[in-house]
Motif scaffolding. Structure first.
Motif, PDB file in Angstrom:
ATOM      1  N   TRP A   1      48.483  36.841  17.499  1.00  0.00           N
ATOM      2  CA  TRP A   1      47.446  35.949  16.929  1.00  0.00           C
ATOM      3  C   TRP A   1      47.602  35.080  15.682  1.00  0.00           C
ATOM      4  CZ3 TRP A   1      42.579  39.065  19.190  1.00  0.00           C
ATOM      5  CH2 TRP A   1      42.719  38.989  20.770  1.00  0.00           C
ATOM      6  N   LEU A   2      48.133  35.789  14.853  1.00  0.00           N
ATOM      7  CA  LEU A   2      48.124  35.236  13.224  1.00  0.00           C
ATOM      8  C   LEU A   2      48.834  34.141  13.460  1.00  0.00           C
ATOM      9  CD1 LEU A   2      49.579  38.489  11.407  1.00  0.00           C
ATOM     10  CD2 LEU A   2      47.484  37.276  10.766  1.00  0.00           C
ATOM     11  N   PRO A   3      48.321  33.376  12.636  1.00  0.00           N
ATOM     12  CA  PRO A   3      48.356  31.702  12.555  1.00  0.00           C
ATOM     13  C   PRO A   3      49.953  31.924  11.983  1.00  0.00           C
ATOM     14  CG  PRO A   3      46.514  31.831  11.532  1.00  0.00           C
ATOM     15  CD  PRO A   3      46.854  33.211  12.063  1.00  0.00           C
ATOM     16  N   PRO A   4      51.026  31.163  12.358  1.00  0.00           N
ATOM     17  CA  PRO A   4      52.498  31.064  12.005  1.00  0.00           C
ATOM     18  C   PRO A   4      52.551  31.184  10.432  1.00  0.00           C
ATOM     19  CG  PRO A   4      52.131  30.070  13.991  1.00  0.00           C
ATOM     20  CD  PRO A   4      50.819  30.097  13.514  1.00  0.00           C
ATOM     21  N   ARG A   5      51.976  30.010   9.873  1.00  0.00           N
ATOM     22  CA  ARG A   5      52.421  30.083   8.653  1.00  0.00           C
ATOM     23  C   ARG A   5      51.258  30.490   7.527  1.00  0.00           C
ATOM     24  NH1 ARG A   5      54.439  23.380   8.856  1.00  0.00           N
ATOM     25  NH2 ARG A   5      55.923  23.710  10.206  1.00  0.00           N
ATOM     26  N   SER A   6      50.539  31.431   7.965  1.00  0.00           N
ATOM     27  CA  SER A   6      49.453  31.949   7.126  1.00  0.00           C
ATOM     28  C   SER A   6      49.751  33.334   6.600  1.00  0.00           C
ATOM     29  CB  SER A   6      48.428  32.172   7.983  1.00  0.00           C
ATOM     30  OG  SER A   6      48.446  33.294   8.898  1.00  0.00           O
ATOM     31  N   PHE A   7      51.205  33.695   6.639  1.00  0.00           N
ATOM     32  CA  PHE A   7      51.443  35.046   5.932  1.00  0.00           C
ATOM     33  C   PHE A   7      53.014  35.117   5.509  1.00  0.00           C
ATOM     34  CE2 PHE A   7      52.133  35.271  10.491  1.00  0.00           C
ATOM     35  CZ  PHE A   7      53.434  36.292  10.493  1.00  0.00           C
ATOM     36  N   PRO A   8      53.229  35.999   4.832  1.00  0.00           N
ATOM     37  CA  PRO A   8      54.867  35.724   4.137  1.00  0.00           C
ATOM     38  C   PRO A   8      55.673  36.330   5.327  1.00  0.00           C
ATOM     39  CG  PRO A   8      53.359  37.048   2.557  1.00  0.00           C
ATOM     40  CD  PRO A   8      52.563  36.701   3.866  1.00  0.00           C
ATOM     41  N   HIS A   9      56.745  35.643   5.620  1.00  0.00           N
ATOM     42  CA  HIS A   9      57.523  36.145   6.701  1.00  0.00           C
ATOM     43  C   HIS A   9      58.402  37.362   6.519  1.00  0.00           C
ATOM     44  CE1 HIS A   9      57.609  31.632   8.568  1.00  0.00           C
ATOM     45  NE2 HIS A   9      56.261  32.466   8.675  1.00  0.00           N
ATOM     46  N   GLU A  10      58.437  37.641   5.216  1.00  0.00           N
ATOM     47  CA  GLU A  10      59.100  39.026   4.694  1.00  0.00           C
ATOM     48  C   GLU A  10      58.064  40.222   5.439  1.00  0.00           C
ATOM     49  OE1 GLU A  10      60.309  35.949   1.633  1.00  0.00           O
ATOM     50  OE2 GLU A  10      58.475  36.299   2.681  1.00  0.00           O
ATOM     51  N   ALA A  11      56.890  40.161   5.372  1.00  0.00           N
ATOM     52  CA  ALA A  11      56.025  41.033   5.884  1.00  0.00           C
ATOM     53  C   ALA A  11      56.398  41.691   7.002  1.00  0.00           C
ATOM     54  CB  ALA A  11      54.563  40.545   5.889  1.00  0.00           C
TER      55      ALA A  11
ATOM     56  N   PHE B   1      50.723  22.994  19.406  1.00  0.00           N
ATOM     57  CA  PHE B   1      51.027  22.930  18.000  1.00  0.00           C
ATOM     58  C   PHE B   1      49.582  23.085  17.328  1.00  0.00           C
ATOM     59  CE2 PHE B   1      52.317  21.091  13.750  1.00  0.00           C
ATOM     60  CZ  PHE B   1      53.455  21.984  13.415  1.00  0.00           C
ATOM     61  N   LEU B   2      48.774  22.018  17.755  1.00  0.00           N
ATOM     62  CA  LEU B   2      47.240  22.162  17.279  1.00  0.00           C
ATOM     63  C   LEU B   2      46.555  23.651  17.622  1.00  0.00           C
ATOM     64  CD1 LEU B   2      45.998  18.620  18.476  1.00  0.00           C
ATOM     65  CD2 LEU B   2      45.835  19.620  16.188  1.00  0.00           C
ATOM     66  N   TRP B   3      47.012  23.924  18.864  1.00  0.00           N
ATOM     67  CA  TRP B   3      46.633  25.348  19.120  1.00  0.00           C
ATOM     68  C   TRP B   3      46.798  26.603  18.447  1.00  0.00           C
ATOM     69  CZ3 TRP B   3      42.475  26.977  21.825  1.00  0.00           C
ATOM     70  CH2 TRP B   3      42.377  28.189  22.185  1.00  0.00           C
ATOM     71  N   THR B   4      48.041  26.592  17.945  1.00  0.00           N
ATOM     72  CA  THR B   4      48.635  27.655  17.271  1.00  0.00           C
ATOM     73  C   THR B   4      48.668  27.523  15.867  1.00  0.00           C
ATOM     74  OG1 THR B   4      50.753  26.778  17.575  1.00  0.00           O
ATOM     75  CG2 THR B   4      50.120  28.152  19.137  1.00  0.00           C
ATOM     76  N   GLN B   5      48.703  26.266  15.279  1.00  0.00           N
ATOM     77  CA  GLN B   5      48.816  26.090  13.804  1.00  0.00           C
ATOM     78  C   GLN B   5      47.602  25.431  13.189  1.00  0.00           C
ATOM     79  OE1 GLN B   5      52.690  25.198  12.150  1.00  0.00           O
ATOM     80  NE2 GLN B   5      53.731  25.887  13.923  1.00  0.00           N
ATOM     81  N   ALA B   6      47.285  24.016  13.685  1.00  0.00           N
ATOM     82  CA  ALA B   6      46.288  23.514  12.869  1.00  0.00           C
ATOM     83  C   ALA B   6      45.032  24.232  13.235  1.00  0.00           C
ATOM     84  CB  ALA B   6      46.181  22.115  13.739  1.00  0.00           C
ATOM     85  N   TRP B   7      44.553  24.615  14.207  1.00  0.00           N
ATOM     86  CA  TRP B   7      43.378  25.527  14.681  1.00  0.00           C
ATOM     87  C   TRP B   7      43.626  27.035  14.509  1.00  0.00           C
ATOM     88  CZ3 TRP B   7      43.001  22.521  19.815  1.00  0.00           C
ATOM     89  CH2 TRP B   7      42.508  21.308  19.380  1.00  0.00           C
ATOM     90  N   GLY B   8      45.055  27.340  14.069  1.00  0.00           N
ATOM     91  CA  GLY B   8      45.349  28.862  14.082  1.00  0.00           C
ATOM     92  C   GLY B   8      44.233  29.755  13.315  1.00  0.00           C
ATOM     93  N   LYS B   9      43.787  29.220  12.074  1.00  0.00           N
ATOM     94  CA  LYS B   9      43.097  30.311  11.124  1.00  0.00           C
ATOM     95  C   LYS B   9      41.579  30.578  12.023  1.00  0.00           C
ATOM     96  CE  LYS B   9      40.795  30.735   7.001  1.00  0.00           C
ATOM     97  NZ  LYS B   9      40.431  30.000   5.630  1.00  0.00           N
ATOM     98  N   GLU B  10      41.098  29.605  12.449  1.00  0.00           N
ATOM     99  CA  GLU B  10      39.800  29.651  12.899  1.00  0.00           C
ATOM    100  C   GLU B  10      39.927  30.489  14.077  1.00  0.00           C
ATOM    101  OE1 GLU B  10      40.968  26.993  11.682  1.00  0.00           O
ATOM    102  OE2 GLU B  10      39.733  26.641   9.821  1.00  0.00           O
ATOM    103  N   ARG B  11      40.936  30.227  15.182  1.00  0.00           N
ATOM    104  CA  ARG B  11      41.046  31.013  16.301  1.00  0.00           C
ATOM    105  C   ARG B  11      41.320  32.475  16.267  1.00  0.00           C
ATOM    106  NH1 ARG B  11      45.513  32.266  18.782  1.00  0.00           N
ATOM    107  NH2 ARG B  11      46.857  30.852  17.383  1.00  0.00           N
ATOM    108  N   PHE B  12      42.056  32.630  15.199  1.00  0.00           N
ATOM    109  CA  PHE B  12      42.363  33.919  14.969  1.00  0.00           C
ATOM    110  C   PHE B  12      41.160  34.788  14.467  1.00  0.00           C
ATOM    111  CE2 PHE B  12      43.545  36.950  11.443  1.00  0.00           C
ATOM    112  CZ  PHE B  12      44.176  38.063  12.209  1.00  0.00           C
ATOM    113  N   ILE B  13      40.400  33.942  13.629  1.00  0.00           N
ATOM    114  CA  ILE B  13      38.941  34.566  13.121  1.00  0.00           C
ATOM    115  C   ILE B  13      38.101  34.917  14.356  1.00  0.00           C
ATOM    116  CG2 ILE B  13      37.083  34.438  11.353  1.00  0.00           C
ATOM    117  CD1 ILE B  13      39.037  32.989   9.719  1.00  0.00           C
ATOM    118  N   ALA B  14      38.033  33.869  14.945  1.00  0.00           N
ATOM    119  CA  ALA B  14      36.862  33.902  16.176  1.00  0.00           C
ATOM    120  C   ALA B  14      37.344  34.949  17.069  1.00  0.00           C
ATOM    121  CB  ALA B  14      36.912  32.703  16.831  1.00  0.00           C
TER     122      ALA B  14
END
Length: 810
Positions: free
Chosen positions: A346-356, A673-686
């Motif tokens: 569920w994490l938005p793809p560009r919201s966290f370090p990819h090294e994690a 793209f909208l579902w996973t990234q543009a709305w990703g943060k809000e979708r993840f939190i909700a």
């Protein structure tokens, strides 16, 4: 040890003696501990230990901003600026990166790869040894002449070469140039998400700019480094005013601050929410222990009468609670493995370090062990202290149902626990409601374009086949038409700088006739005429520029309604002219080929379509033929009549037929793209808040059911007497539910008050407000309905008591 063994065996007998109570208690803890462990796994990977690099705490990003640019970007330097940067007193070391699209031509079919040129000190800077072979060093660029060697990323090595260890010494070709593979980096080395790392050095071309990454000297603060770099940038503005306008400001930030931004606070907020869920589970088990312990008061009185001390009884009760906690933790860890996978997906793809490295590891298991001990003490201490003081004389004199009578202190403890459950559940419900509202508001906000059955496609063109501007323009149009002829494709448009919802290229513009030719900012969107049809943009007035005008880079443009409102006062702009100095400069990552000196005539107006992200207003835009600035590769937006996956395969086949050197890659379905990234943060939190709120509701319902059931069992004789004296079933149900209903209303009120007090936190870290009265009412009604359902069965049981049987109980 013998006493501990006896306590454990006795605790096990109690569990097997009352399996229903034990199962409910263990599940309450398992869900709480499992959810907490899952979120802590993400916290540990993303916030505590995100990077495998040496001295990562002193590695920083340098952001630059200016009034002429919206948003922030990382510092970029040419060779002269690079050398000056290395002399900064606050910098211990630095390395540079230059992005350049490459095509792997070693295999039968060309493959697009993300290759980067890096200054030779990249790997010594990072301090991460190679997984296989070696990494390049300064010796691989003698006298600033890089050698043709390459280091592969772990994922690319696995994907392209199947993880073969004999890859060392093999030759690969990038854009027909041969490189020798000398090493493979570990899995967590994902800097810039490169597939291939190549050594390079900044050239003498002043237009060539490299991203600069630095490590501060020990003891140097961000403010000190920022002040020195600001002075340095101030000197660059005179000779490099495109990258560094006069008002450029720089800011030094940590790696995580650049990548995560406010998402750090979001993760902390989610961890706080899941901690509340664990507290609700602990309160639930405490209620069960109190109810179970009150029924065992006679047992405790007997034990005390034959010499058991209060400490001995407390130890026995804590042993039972700790055993429940350990069993719950074990099940919780099993649930956490699934929870971590779910949250990671569920994490938005560009919201966290990819090294994690997100997963259940040793630190996470240690956290779970400590959590299980603390929760065992937390939910066990109050019942243990409460039940370890049996009134021996009174309890021995009582019999029958009277033995069920708990002390007033026990009743107050239960009331406090159920009240705390309701408060925390209400708080989670309001947070979930606020997060859902934020997501739905974003989801239903107007886009201005139609993303359904549309996708973005990147096509690598053969290098050096058409070095002239006209040859390159003809080649791009030929490929665009070939894509448009592909079965399943309705239309295709070149879109050099614009792909909604992401920002295009923002640049200063001038409107002819403005006082002193006042400079303004606008989004430059270089496209082909088919953009209107592909994205289904609305043509408000005038016309779109034509294919013929695009072919000769005619000085025409179309503007959006935001520009009409802001720069033309709402008046018709058709026939007026604008220009931008940016079209005379080398736009980052693009190959400049045509430098118009004059103004662009406005020939049409289109409706607003988002061009600054889904959560920001549309900014003024100038849409002009893409042939003004020819990119090195072709970026298309394609509308299909079929599934985009099928269309992608058809386009690949078509390109292979047209030219075997054409490489189709980086394909994105715009809706997905909208579902996973543009709305990703809000979708993840909700999604997470809803999940936590549902678990909290289930736990609170269990607690309410337990309390009302216990109250009915405790007052069975009383209810029998009342009914024998003429009380109606409704009166008995009211008595059974009255106290609990009061706690639900008080708890809901306190929970709403807390959510209102925490509104600023929700707005900042979850993009949602908890002050919507309808949302608060909805959350309360959900809680009330669940509470009524949970209490209905035991209250019906109270109303169905047979007075004669109740009076005969002893």
């Amino acid at each position: 040890m013998l006493a501990l063994r006896q306590d454990l065996l006795f605790a096990l007998r109690q569990i097997f003696k009352n399996p229903t109570y034990a199962v409910v208690a263990v599940l309450s803890l398992a869900f709480g501990i499992g959810a907490t462990t899952s979120v802590f796994s993400v916290i540990h990977a993303v916030l505590i230990n995100p990077y495998p690099y040496q001295n990562a705490d002193r590695m920083v990003h340098v952001e630059r901003t200016s009034k002429e640019r919206t948003g922030t970007s990382l510092i970029q330097v040419n060779r002269t600026e690079w050398r000056e940067l290395l002399q900064a007193s606050s910098i211990e070391d630095a390395f540079g990166v230059l992005y350049f699209s490459q095509t792997l031509t070693t295999s039968d079919l060309p493959v697009s790869v993300n290759a980067t040129y890096n200054t030779p000190n990249l790997f010594t800077f990072m301090g991460v040894p190679a997984l296989l072979g070696r990494e390049f060093t300064a010796a691989d660029a003698p006298n600033d002449v890089p050698q043709p060697v390459a280091v592969l990323s772990y994922l690319f090595w696995q994907r392209q070469f199947g993880g073969r260890k004999d890859i060392l010494g093999k030759t690969i070709q990038l854009n027909q140039k041969s490189y020798t593979v000398i090493g493979v980096v570990p899995r967590r080395f994902t800097w810039t998400d490169s597939d291939i790392y190549l050594p390079g050095v900044p050239s003498a071309d002043p237009a060539e700019h490299w991203l600069a990454f630095i490590r501060l000297k020990p003891g140097v603060s961000y403010a000190q480094a920022g002040a020195e770099l600001q002075t340095m940038v101030g000197r660059w503005t005179s000779s490099d005013n495109f990258y560094y306008p006069k008002d450029t400001r720089v800011r030094v930030v940590s790696l995580n601050q650049e990548v995560l931004g406010q998402f750090q606070g979001t993760l902390i907020l989610l961890f706080s929410a899941v901690a509340l869920l664990l507290l609700i589970g602990c309160a639930n088990v405490s209620i069960l222990l109190l109810a179970r312990g009150t029924a065992r008061q006679h047992e405790f009185a007997v034990r005390a009468s034959i010499g058991a001390t209060r400490g001995r009884i407390v130890r026995q009760l804590l042993t039972e609670s700790m055993l429940l906690s350990v069993i719950g933790a074990g099940l919780g860890i099993a649930l956490a493995y699934g929870g971590v996978s779910l949250i990671s997906a569920w994490l938005p793809p560009r919201s966290f370090p990819h090294e994690a490295a997100i997963g259940v590891n040793l630190p996470v298991l240690l956290f779970t062990a400590i959590t299980s001990v603390l929760t065992g003490v937390l939910f066990g201490i109050a019942p243990a202290l409460q039940l370890s003081r049996p009134q021996i004389g009174q309890m021995m004199a009582q019999s029958g149902s009277n033995r069920l009578d708990g002390s007033s202190g026990s009743g107050r403890t239960r009331s406090a626990l159920i009240l705390s459950q309701v408060v925390l559940t209400m708080l989670l419900l309001t947070c979930a409601g606020a997060a859902i509202r934020a997501f739905l508001a974003l989801y239903h906000s107007p886009l201005g374009y139609d993303p359904d059955h549309a996708m973005a496609v990147n096509i690598n063109l053969p290098k050096e086949e058409n070095p002239t501007w006209q040859g390159r323009a003809n080649e791009m149009e030929f490929v665009r038409q070939a894509v448009e002829r592909t079965p399943g494709v309705v239309s295709a448009s070149v879109s050099t700088t614009y792909l909604p919802p992401f920002p295009a290229f923002d640049a200063p513009i001038e409107v002819l006739g403005d006082p002193a030719e006042q400079q303004r900012m606008a989004s430059l969107e270089l496209v082909s005429p088919q953009e209107l049809q592909v994205l289904r943009l609305r043509l408000i007035s005038g016309r779109m520029f034509t294919d013929a005008e695009t072919a000769r880079a005619a000085h025409v443009a179309v503007v959006n309604q935001a520009m009409v409102r802001q720069y033309f006062g709402g008046q018709n702009p058709i026939g007026k002219s604008v220009r931008s100095a940016a079209l005379k400069l080398n736009i980052p990552r693009l190959l400049l080929t045509n430098n118009p000196d004059g103004y662009l005539e406005i020939v049409g107006v289109v409706g607003d379509a988002i061009n600054e992200g889904v959560d920001r207003p549309t900014i003024p835009a100038v849409i002009l033929p893409y042939t003004f600035v020819l990119p090195p590769n072709l970026f298309l937006v394609v509308r299909t009549s079929t599934n985009t996956d099928n269309a992608y395969e058809a386009i690949r086949q078509q390109m292979r037929t047209v030219n075997s050197q054409l490489v189709v890659h980086d394909v994105h379905d715009l809706s997905w793209f909208l579902w996973t990234q543009a709305w990703g943060k809000e979708r993840f939190i909700a999604s997470l808040f809803v999940g936590f709120a549902l678990l909290a509701l289930a736990l609170a319902a269990t607690g309410l059911y337990s309390v009302v059931s216990y109250t009915v069992a405790q007052r069975t004789r009383e209810f029998g007497i009342r009914m024998a004296m003429g009380a109606q079933r409704g009166d008995v149900m009211h008595l059974a539910f009255r106290t609990t209903a009061l706690m639900v209303f008080i708890g809901a009120a306190v929970g709403i008050s807390l959510s209102l007090a925490l509104n600023r936190v929700m707005v900042l870290w979850a993009s949602g407000s908890s002050r919507d009265p309808w949302m608060l009412l909805g959350a309360f009604l959900v809680l009330l309905v669940v509470a009524i359902i949970a209490c209905t069965l035991p209250t019906l049981r109270a109303a169905s008591i047979d007075p004669a049987r109740a009076l005969r109980q002893e």
